[in-house]
Design a protein around this motif. Sequence first.
Motif, short mmCIF file in Angstrom:
data_model
loop_
_atom_site.label_atom_id
_atom_site.label_comp_id
_atom_site.label_asym_id
_atom_site.label_seq_id
_atom_site.Cartn_x
_atom_site.Cartn_y
_atom_site.Cartn_z
N ALA A 1 0.84 -1.20 0.00
CA ALA A 1 0.00 0.00 0.00
C ALA A 1 0.87 1.25 0.00
O ALA A 1 2.04 1.21 0.39
N ASN A 2 0.27 2.34 -0.45
CA ASN A 2 0.88 3.68 -0.40
C ASN A 2 2.26 3.73 -1.05
O ASN A 2 3.28 3.93 -0.40
N ILE A 3 2.26 3.51 -2.37
CA ILE A 3 3.48 3.56 -3.17
C ILE A 3 3.30 4.67 -4.21
O ILE A 3 2.40 4.57 -5.04
N PRO A 4 4.11 5.74 -4.19
CA PRO A 4 5.12 6.06 -3.19
C PRO A 4 4.50 6.46 -1.86
O PRO A 4 3.32 6.76 -1.79
N ASP A 5 5.35 6.50 -0.82
CA ASP A 5 4.85 6.88 0.51
C ASP A 5 4.62 8.39 0.56
O ASP A 5 4.81 9.10 -0.44
N SER A 6 4.27 8.91 1.72
CA SER A 6 3.92 10.32 1.85
C SER A 6 5.11 11.26 1.62
O SER A 6 4.93 12.46 1.45
N HIS A 7 6.33 10.71 1.59
CA HIS A 7 7.52 11.51 1.30
C HIS A 7 7.98 11.34 -0.14
O HIS A 7 9.04 11.86 -0.52
N GLY A 8 7.21 10.59 -0.94
CA GLY A 8 7.56 10.38 -2.35
C GLY A 8 8.54 9.26 -2.59
O GLY A 8 9.07 9.12 -3.70
N ASN A 9 8.80 8.44 -1.58
CA ASN A 9 9.78 7.37 -1.71
C ASN A 9 9.14 6.06 -2.15
O ASN A 9 8.04 5.72 -1.71
N VAL A 10 9.87 5.33 -2.99
CA VAL A 10 9.48 3.98 -3.41
C VAL A 10 10.65 3.06 -3.06
O VAL A 10 11.77 3.30 -3.51
N SER A 11 10.39 2.04 -2.26
CA SER A 11 11.46 1.11 -1.89
C SER A 11 11.92 0.35 -3.13
O SER A 11 11.13 0.12 -4.05
N PRO A 12 13.19 -0.07 -3.17
CA PRO A 12 13.70 -0.78 -4.36
C PRO A 12 12.88 -2.02 -4.73
O PRO A 12 12.65 -2.28 -5.90
N GLU A 13 12.40 -2.77 -3.72
CA GLU A 13 11.63 -3.99 -4.03
C GLU A 13 10.25 -3.67 -4.59
O GLU A 13 9.63 -4.50 -5.25
N MET A 14 9.75 -2.46 -4.33
CA MET A 14 8.43 -2.06 -4.85
C MET A 14 8.52 -1.30 -6.17
O MET A 14 7.51 -1.04 -6.81
N GLU A 15 9.74 -0.95 -6.59
CA GLU A 15 9.89 -0.17 -7.84
C GLU A 15 9.28 -0.89 -9.05
O GLU A 15 8.58 -0.26 -9.85
N PRO A 16 9.48 -2.22 -9.22
CA PRO A 16 8.83 -2.88 -10.37
C PRO A 16 7.31 -2.85 -10.29
O PRO A 16 6.63 -2.72 -11.32
N ILE A 17 6.74 -2.94 -9.09
CA ILE A 17 5.29 -2.85 -8.90
C ILE A 17 4.80 -1.45 -9.30
O ILE A 17 3.76 -1.29 -9.93
#
Length: 181
Positions: A80-96
Amino acid sequence: MDQEDIDDVGHKYHLELVLEDVLDKDSTVNCTAEVLYHLANKSIAPDVQFTIEGELKNTDEADNIFYNRIKSLEKELVAANIPDSHGNVSPEMEPIHLLAWVASGYVIWQNSTENTKFQLAQIKHVKQVKRSDEYLQFDYMILLHEMVSQEIIPWQMTVLWHPQHGVQITQDSRQPKHASE
């Protein structure tokens, strides 16, 4: 950009643009496109014809790594919440995130008019659905930002993906505003 009015048909725009590779910001290609917005039926998606000069980076290796990682999960992916409230996307969620970006492009194209400007704002939530075939399936609830009206629109989409067969959107629908809560 040039515009041409075609009597009783619609407005055609002639575009010249540079496309930037999402995975390699230094890699660009030139693109020319013609976009026709129909006058008679606003529910018809714009016609798009385009040509690309050159090639973007091959993603086969990254696609296969992502595919095999998701296929090997013991439990279906939920996020959930991709990107987060700071605009960040974790590396493992980047393909999603990239998959949602591509799929939302189809939704945006199918629902665009001359007076709209949609942009993917966030994946509110995504859930993988197990399948018996080779495809990966993800059910997304995304938030589209309509830049002209400043409206945030929840949109559901079911996305199938396979590295050799690409992206398919099997279902999509605009949701009521409270659906994103």
